[in-house]
Design an enzyme around this catalytic site. Structure first.
Site: not given
Length: 282
Positions: A53, A111, A141, A163, A193-194
């Site tokens: 990130y 990741h 993933n 995750q 989640p959105l």
């Protein structure tokens, strides 16, 4: 805040804060730090980040946000697949620790799967855990076949979390992966989640049935979407918010209880999977 138990016996909150896209714009730095601190003030002590990130920029934001509050923070970060060999994991973890301003990470994840053998990555994670640099480790993933392969390797029984992308629109993991993890008491951490893009969010949150449920609960559609995930067994949710109002809305989603009729209506609006599909990723 409700918690789940990791396979190690350590507790992890079911609602946290994501940081994807944080640290990219210096003009937003203070706003992002303030949002994370507000979330912690409201009880959302789980913060998820990654070396990917903003190429470490998000970890620096998190480091500033948790300064003086490390003991109350459950910190999650992730290592790039190309850094997932023995030496690479050690070096990447040390860099993350420096950016985060801490001497340990609560949960350290691969990741996504790359070319480095999983056995080597797990061995490196075990070494970090023995050295006290991380408390638990997991993956991100990974589909069911990946999980089966990883869990059969030395150290695979210590994988604490997977995750993955999971929300009302992306429900594919319910067919096989989520039941597999539940059978092993392994929490699934739901990212995006959105949804992630504005158009995807509009499609989800603009659903008439979802809006009707939200109206009944005097809540927003986003809160209902988060509550739905929190009511799924063995699921952790990590929405990102920079706006203070959204941070408060995310926290208030914990206080909503969806009824059986609400859940049936959601299934009519967002159908569960009817067959196996490839794992969705962002």
């Amino acid at each position: 805040m409700k918690t789940l138990l990791l396979p190690s016996g350590r507790a992890i909150p079911v609602l946290g804060q994501g940081t994807w896209n944080m640290g990219e714009d210096p003009a937003q730095k203070k706003r992002e730090i303030d949002a994370l601190r507000l979330g912690m003030d409201l009880g959302m002590h789980l913060i998820d980040t990654a070396e990917m990130y903003a190429e470490g920029g998000a970890e620096e934001i998190v480091g500033e946000a948790i300064r003086g509050r490390r003991a109350e923070t459950f910190l999650v970060s992730k290592v790039y697949p190309h850094n997932a060999d023995r030496r690479g994991v050690q070096a990447a973890c040390e860099r993350s620790l420096r950016r985060l301003g801490t001497d340990y990470i609560d949960l350290y994840l691969l990741h996504w799967r790359g070319s480095v053998p999983l056995a080597e990555t797990l061995e490196a994670f075990e070494a970090l855990k023995k050295a006290g640099k991380i408390r638990d480790f997991g993956v991100s993933n990974f589909d069911t076949a990946d999980m089966r392969e990883a869990s059969a390797l030395p150290g695979g029984d210590e994988i604490a979390v997977n995750q993955v992308l999971y929300n009302l629109v992306q429900r594919g993991i319910e067919w096989e992966l989520l039941p597999w993890c539940r059978a092993r008491s392994m929490p699934v951490m739901a990212y995006s989640p959105l949804e992630s893009s504005p158009s995807e969010q509009r499609q989800m949150l603009g659903n008439p049935r979802l809006q009707a449920i939200a109206k009944r609960h005097e809540a927003s559609p986003a809160q209902i979407a988060l509550t739905w995930l929190q009511q799924q067994e063995n699921v952790i949710v990590i929405p990102k918010a920079v706006d203070a109002r959204h941070v408060r809305e995310n926290r208030a989603s914990c206080d909503i209880v969806l009824t059986a009729e609400d859940l049936r209506e959601i299934d009519r609006a967002f159908a569960p999977p009817a067959r196996r599909s490839a794992l969705a990723m962002r």
